[in-house]
Design an enzyme around this catalytic site. Structure first.
Site, short mmCIF file in Angstrom:
data_model
loop_
_atom_site.label_atom_id
_atom_site.label_comp_id
_atom_site.label_asym_id
_atom_site.label_seq_id
_atom_site.Cartn_x
_atom_site.Cartn_y
_atom_site.Cartn_z
CD GLU A 25 -60.01 2.02 1.67
OE1 GLU A 25 -60.96 1.34 2.11
OE2 GLU A 25 -60.07 2.72 0.67
CG ASP B 34 -40.67 1.76 13.98
OD1 ASP B 34 -39.88 2.72 13.98
OD2 ASP B 34 -41.47 1.54 13.04
CE LYS C 151 -53.75 0.18 12.31
NZ LYS C 151 -52.37 -0.15 12.61
CG PHE D 87 -51.45 -5.63 6.14
CD1 PHE D 87 -50.87 -6.65 5.41
CD2 PHE D 87 -50.84 -5.21 7.30
CE1 PHE D 87 -49.70 -7.25 5.84
CE2 PHE D 87 -49.67 -5.80 7.74
CZ PHE D 87 -49.09 -6.82 7.01
P1 AMP Z 1 -51.06 2.34 10.70
O1 AMP Z 1 -51.30 1.27 9.71
O2 AMP Z 1 -51.22 1.90 12.11
O3 AMP Z 1 -49.75 3.07 10.47
O4 AMP Z 1 -52.24 3.43 10.45
C1 AMP Z 1 -52.26 4.32 9.36
C2 AMP Z 1 -52.86 5.65 9.76
O5 AMP Z 1 -54.19 5.47 10.21
C3 AMP Z 1 -52.11 6.30 10.93
O6 AMP Z 1 -51.07 7.12 10.52
C4 AMP Z 1 -53.20 7.13 11.61
O7 AMP Z 1 -53.29 8.39 10.99
C5 AMP Z 1 -54.44 6.32 11.32
N1 AMP Z 1 -54.79 5.51 12.50
C6 AMP Z 1 -54.35 4.26 12.81
N2 AMP Z 1 -54.88 3.84 13.96
C7 AMP Z 1 -55.68 4.82 14.40
C8 AMP Z 1 -56.50 4.99 15.54
N3 AMP Z 1 -56.58 4.04 16.49
N4 AMP Z 1 -57.20 6.15 15.68
C9 AMP Z 1 -57.09 7.12 14.75
N5 AMP Z 1 -56.33 7.02 13.65
C10 AMP Z 1 -55.62 5.89 13.47
#
Ligand code: AMP
Length: 917
Positions: free
Chosen positions: A565, A677, A584, A563
Site C-alpha cells: 500500500e 518510463d 510506500k 509492493f
Molecule cells: P507508485 O507505486 O509510485 O506508482 O504509487 C502508487 C500511487 O500512490 C500513485 O499513483 C500515487 O497516486 C500515489 N503516490 C505515490 N507516491 C506519492 C506521493 N509522494 N505523494 C502522493 N501520492 C503518491
C-alpha cells in the site's frame, strides 16, 4: 437486686417493723448489749457485679445510744463493721473472717433524736461506702456486730454509668464508669445515619466516675445531599442540593439546572446546558457561545487578517475565546483540506482572547476558507452543531520566497560560480534569477547584477583576492521576491607562473589529486546504479537516511503500489517541523528479491536533490513493515489530475508544469540517469502545482507499468511513450527520454488524453515508422507542438537536449504572446491516424447520439432548442455558435469544437477530398 442476708450467728434476727413513715418493713436486728465479747456476723447472698468496677453500698440503719439503754454494761457498743469478700463463684455458708476485707467501721450520725413530744424517737441513719476496683465476678457483703443495738433497715448495692446520648450528631452508647474515682472513660461516638465524621475531628466524649458525660470533642456532620434537623440528618428536598458535607444548608438548584430526587449533592443541567469540569455545582449551567459577529478580512498577497466582534450570546460564561480553522480548497470547492502546519497564525490559532488574527505564509493564488469559532469552557461538551463565522478568500499573486541555499561551485581569480535551490514557495513559474553582488570592503557599495535563467550562474570580471557579497532573488509573473541572505565569497589569489611551476614540481601528485577533486562542476555528480553494489543494503544506507519508525504517523491509504500500500501520513524528525509524507510499504511475506527491488527505488531517489524530482525523506529497513518515505504530493499523479481538471488551466500554467518537468529531467540527465518510463502517470503534482518526476527503478519500473508490453526485442516497453530506437534495439538514453518527454507534453496539452487514443500498439509502431506523428492537441500553441515534433525526431541526435527544452519553455513563459492561439484557429492536421481514433460520425444519425458519444449529452436540449437537428448543421458550427448555446465551460467548448472539426474532416474525406499530412 434483692439482697437476702444469711444469719450466720443467730444473734441477728429478721424482724418486721415500721419505718419512719410507718410503712411495714423487714429489718435485721441485733442487740446483745448486756453480754461482753460479742462477734455476730450477718452476710448477704452472692452479688454478681456485671460490668461494674466501682460499687456503691448504701446502708440504712438505726443504732441505739448505749446511754439510752437502762442497765447496760460497759461492753455496749455504738458501731458495727462492714466487710466484703470477692469470689468468682458462690461459696459455702461458712465465714472465715480472715477472708473478708474490712470496708469501714460504721457509726451512727445520731443514735436517736428528741421527738416532737419530747419522747425519744429512733433516727434512721444513711451511710454510703464505695468498694473497688473489683476484679472477680462477684462478691459478698458482711456486717459484724461487736455488741451494739442495731436495726439494719436496707442495704442498697449499685454502680454508676453514663446513659446513651446523641451529641453533635454522634451516638455514644451506655458506658459504665471507670474503676477509680478520678478516672474518665473515653468513648468514641458513631455518626448518626447520613452523617460522617468531620475530617480529623472524630467525635469523642468522656464518662465520669459520677456517670456524667464530660468534655465532648469532635463532631459528625451531615453528608452531601443531607442537612441537619435536630439530632438527625435529613435529605435535601427536590430542587435543592448540598454539594459538600461542609455546607450547612441545602441550596436551591442554580439557573438552568434541576433535580427531581431528594438527597441530591448536585443538580443536573437542563438540555443544551453544561457544566465545565472546573465549574463548582453552585454555579449556573451554561452553553456554548453563538458565532462571532461581523467577520471582516483583509488580504495582502499571502497574508490574511481577520477581525470580528464577540458573539451576541456568550452562553452565560466569561471565558469566551476564539479559534481559527483554516482550510485550503482545491479547484473544486467541495474539496477542502486542513491548511497544515506551514501556515502561521499571529498571535495564535486557538485560545485567542482578542478579536483579531493574522494568518501568514498562505499559498499564492489559492482558495481558502477561514472559520472563526467562539468557544467557552463548555464548547467541547456540547454535541450541538458548531457555530462559526466563515469567509472564503482567494489569495492573490505573490512574489517567490527567498533563495536561501546558495552553494559556491567554483571560485577562480576572476570569476565565481554559484548554484542555488529554487525557493521553497515559488508561487508561480520562476523565469529568472537576479544575482546582486558588490565588493565587501568597498565603502560606497556599488552593486552589479547578473541574471540567470537557471539555478546557477557564473559572475565574471571579478578582482582576484577580493571578498564579494552575493544575494539572489527569483522572478515570476508576480514580480521579484526578496533577496536571500548575504553570501560572502573571496576570489582566488593572482598566481605567477613560477609559483605554479614550483608547486607542480614539488607536489605533482597532490596537484593531480587537487585537480580531480576541485574540477567538479555542478551537475557532474553522477548517478550510481545501485545494482553495482554487491550488498544492496549498503546501497540503501549509502543514499537513504534510515528513519526511526516512531517518527512516522501513518494516516490513510492513498493508493496501491506494486509492493504494497501507499499511505499518506506525517514525519516528525527531532528538532524539525512535521511534514506531510507519502509512505510506500512493503507488504508482508515478501521475498528477498522483492525487498531488494522495493528498496532499489529509494537507493535511486536518494541520490537526487532537485525541486522537480520527488524527494526521498528516508527509509525504514530496521523494522516492519519496510517503508520508503517520500515528500507528499497532494494532487497525486499528473495524468489523473489533468483529466479531473479538464480545460481549467491557462496555457501558461500548463507550460509552467512542463518547464518544471523538463528542469527535473535536465537534472537527471546531467547526472547520467535515464528514466525509461517518463509519462504523465509517473509525474506527481503537489498543492502548488509543482510537478516532480517520480517512479524510479531499474527494469522493475517498467515491468510494473501497466502500459509496458513485451516487444519483439524482449523486455517490456511502454510503447506509446518510447522512442523507436529503444523499442527496436533497447537503446535507452537521455535522448529516448526526450522522446517520452514530447509524448508527455502532448498528454499535458490535451489534459490527459491517451497518446494515439485507442490504436493498438502494433499500429502505433507502424504509424511512427512510416513517419506519422501526433497532431497538436486542441488549442495547443504551434510553438509547443513544434517542440513536441522536435522531440520525436527519428534521429536521436537531432532531438533537443533537456537543457534546451528548459530554455525554449522559459522563453515562451517570458513572452506569453508566443503562446497565444486564438481559440479554434489551431487546427489539427487531419491524418488517417487521427481518423482511426475518433468516433465514426457515419455511424451516428442523431445529434443526441453524437453528443452521447463524446459524453456531452447534457447539452442535447441546447442544441435542439437552437435548431441544430442534423449532424450536417452541427459540422458547420463555429466556436461562437457553440458559445451562443450557453456552453460556458472552456473545457466543454474545446471538446465539442474538437469533435466538430474531426467531423468536418471525416465528411470531407467521405466526399473524396482527403487531406494529406
Ligand atoms: P507508485 O507505486 O509510485 O506508482 O504509487 C502508487 C500511487 O500512490 C500513485 O499513483 C500515487 O497516486 C500515489 N503516490 C505515490 N507516491 C506519492 C506521493 N509522494 N505523494 C502522493 N501520492 C503518491
Amino acid at each position: 437486686m434483692m439482697i437476702n442476708c444469711i444469719l450466720l450467728f443467730s444473734q441477728w434476727e429478721e424482724i418486721s417493723g415500721l419505718d419512719e413513715n410507718y410503712t411495714p418493713i423487714r429489718t435485721y436486728q441485733v442487740c446483745q448489749v448486756m453480754e461482753p465479747n460479742q462477734n455476730n456476723w450477718l452476710r448477704t447472698n452472692w452479688i454478681e457485679k456485671g460490668d461494674a468496677q466501682r460499687i456503691f453500698v448504701e446502708l440504712k440503719f438505726t443504732l441505739r445510744d448505749c446511754n439510752s439503754l437502762p442497765g447496760v454494761v460497759g461492753s455496749c457498743k455504738e458501731t458495727f463493721n462492714l466487710y466484703y469478700q470477692e469470689t468468682d463463684v458462690e461459696v459455702g455458708r461458712n465465714i472465715r473472717e480472715s477472708q473478708y476485707v474490712k470496708i469501714d467501721t460504721i457509726a451512727a450520725d445520731e443514735s436517736f433524736t428528741q421527738g416532737d413530744l419530747g419522747e425519744r424517737k429512733m433516727k434512721l441513719n444513711t451511710e454510703v461506702r464505695i468498694i473497688g476496683p473489683l476484679s472477680r465476678r462477684g462478691f459478698y457483703l458482711a456486717f459484724q456486730d461487736v455488741g451494739a443495738c442495731i436495726a439494719l433497715v436496707s442495704v442498697k448495692v449499685y454502680y454508676k454509668k453514663c446513659w446513651s446520648i446523641i451529641e453533635n450528631l454522634a451516638t455514644f452508647p451506655d458506658t459504665v464508669t471507670g474503676s477509680e474515682f478520678s478516672s474518665l472513660v473515653e468513648v468514641e461516638g458513631t455518626c448518626v445515619n447520613d452523617a460522617e465524621e468531620e475530617a480529623d475531628n472524630s467525635p469523642k466524649m468522656h464518662c465520669s466516675a459520677e456517670g456524667e458525660w464530660l468534655v465532648p470533642i469532635g463532631k459528625c456532620i451531615c453528608k452531601a445531599g443531607f442537612h441537619q434537623k435536630g439530632d438527625a440528618c435529613e435529605p435535601c428536598g427536590r430542587g435543592f442540593y448540598k454539594s459538600s458535607s461542609q455546607d450547612l444548608q441545602c441550596s436551591r438548584c442554580p439557573a438552568h439546572s434541576y433535580n427531581d430526587r431528594e438527597g441530591s449533592w448536585r443538580c443536573d443541567c437542563e438540555d443544551g446546558y453544561y457544566r465545565a469540569l472546573s465549574d463548582p455545582p453552585s454555579v449556573a449551567c451554561t452553553r456554548p457561545p453563538s458565532a462571532p459577529q461581523n467577520l471582516l478580512y483583509n488580504i495582502n498577497h499571502t497574508t490574511v487578517s481577520l477581525e470580528w466582534t464577540p458573539p451576541a450570546d456568550t452562553g452565560g460564561r466569561n471565558d469566551v475565546m476564539y479559534r481559527i480553522i483554516c482550510r485550503r480548497c482545491t479547484w473544486e470547492p467541495e474539496e477542502c483540506f486542513p491548511c497544515g502546519s506551514n501556515v502561521g497564525y499571529s498571535p495564535q490559532q486557538s485560545g485567542l482572547t482578542d478579536t483579531y488574527v493574522t494568518i501568514t505564509d498562505l499559498l499564492a493564488h489559492a482558495n481558502y476558507t477561514f472559520e472563526v469559532e467562539a468557544v467557552n469552557g463548555v464548547s467541547d461538551l456540547s454535541r450541538t452543531q458548531r457555530l462559526f463565522a466563515a469567509v472564503s478568500i482567494a489569495t492573490s499573486q505573490a512574489a517567490p520566497s527567498q533563495v536561501s541555499e546558495v552553494i559556491k561551485e567554483r571560485v577562480q581569480q576572476h570569476s565565481i560560480q554559484l548554484s542555488w535551490q529554487e525557493p521553497e514557495q515559488p508561487n508561480g513559474v520562476i523565469t529568472e534569477y537576479e544575482i546582486k553582488y558588490y565588493e565587501k570592503d568597498q565603502k560606497n557599495r556599488i552593486y552589479s547584477t547578473v541574471k540567470s535563467k537557471s539555478t546557477s550562474a557564473t559572475v565574471n570580471n571579478l578582482k582576484p583576492s577580493t571578498a564579494y557579497i552575493f544575494q539572489i532573488r527569483a522572478f515570476t509573473a508576480a514580480g521579484y521576491g526578496t533577496f536571500g541572505p548575504r553570501v560572502e565569497v573571496t576570489t582566488k589569489e593572482e598566481s605567477t607562473g613560477s609559483v605554479i611551476i614550483i608547486a607542480v614540481v614539488a607536489v605533482a601528485g597532490t596537484i593531480i589529486l587537487v585537480f580531480m577533486v576541485f574540477v567538479k562542476f555542478p551537475g557532474t555528480k553522477t548517478y550510481i546504479d545501485p545494482e553495482t553494489y554487491e550488498d544492496p543494503n549498503r546501497a540503501v544506507h549509502q543514499f537513504a537516511k534510515e528513519l526511526d519508525a516512531s517518527c512516522i504517523k501513518i494516516e490513510r491509504v492513498i493508493g496501491a503500489g506494486e509492493f504494497g500500500e501507499v499511505c499518506s501520513g506525517r514525519l516528525k524528525l527531532p528538532g524539525k517541523r512535521d511534514v506531510s509524507v507519502a509512505i510506500k510499504t512493503l507488504k508482508v511475506g515478501y521475498t528477498e528479491k522483492q525487498r531488494r527491488d522495493f528498496l532499489c527505488e529509494a537507493s535511486i531517489m536518494g541520490q537526487f536533490d532537485h525541486p522537480n524530482v520527488v524527494h526521498l525523506e528516508g527509509v525504514v529497513t530496521r523494522g516492519k513493515p519496510v517503508m520508503i518515505v517520500i515528500e507528499y504530493m497532494e494532487n497525486g499523479s499528473l495524468d489523473a489530475f489533468l483529466r479531473k481538471h479538464d480545460g481549467q488551466f491557462t496555457v501558461i500554467q500548463l507550460v509552467g508544469m512542463l518547464r518544471g518537468i523538463a528542469a527535473g529531467m535536465r537534472y537527471l540527465s546531467d547526472m547520467g540517469y535515464v528514466h525509461r518510463d517518463l509519462a504523465a502517470r509517473n509525474i506527481l503534482v503537489n498543492s502548488n502545482l509543482v510537478c516532480k518526476v517520480s517512479d524510479f527503478g531499474l527494469s522493475r519500473v517498467i515491468d510494473d507499468d501497466p502500459e509496458a508490453v513485451y516487444t519483439t526485442t524482449g523486455g517490456k516497453i511502454p510503447v506509446r511513450w518510447t522512442a523507436m530506437e529503444a523499442i527496436q534495439y533497447r537503446k535507452f538514453t537521455s535522448a529516448s527520454d526526450v522522446w517520452s518527454y514530447g509524448i508527455l507534453m502532448w498528454e499535458v496539452m490535451s489534459y490527459g488524453e491517451r497518446p494515439y487514443w485507442d490504436m493498438s500498439n502494433q499500429d502505433v509502431i507502424k504509424a511512427i515508422e512510416e513517419g506519422y506523428r501526433l497532431p497538436a492537441p486542441m488549442d495547443c500553441p504551434p510553438g509547443l507542438h513544434q517542440l513536441m515534433l522536435d522531440c520525436w525526431q527519428k534521429d536521436r541526435a537531432d532531438r533537443p537536449k533537456f537543457d534546451q527544452i528548459v530554455g525554449i519553455l522559459d522563453k515562451m513563459i517570458r513572452n506569453p504572446n508566443t503562446l497565444k492561439t486564438p481559440m479554434g484557429t489551431c487546427t489539427r492536421p487531419i491524418s488517417p491516424l487521427l481518423d482511426q481514433n475518433t468516433p465514426d460520425f457515419n455511424s451516428f444519425r442523431l445529434v443526441s447520439e453524437w453528443l452521447e458519444a463524446i459524453k456531452m449529452e447534457r447539452y442535447v436540449d441546447s442544441f435542439t432548442a437552437a435548431g441544430y437537428s442534423s449532424l450536417e448543421s452541427v459540422a458547420r458550427m463555429t466556436i461562437e455558435d457553440v458559445m451562443s448555446l450557453g456552453i460556458s465551460l472552456v473545457g466543454h467548448q474545446k471538446k465539442i469544437m474538437s469533435s466538430i472539426q474531426t467531423m468536418r474532416a471525416q465528411m470531407l474525406h467521405l466526399h473524396g477530398t482527403g487531406v494529406q499530412v
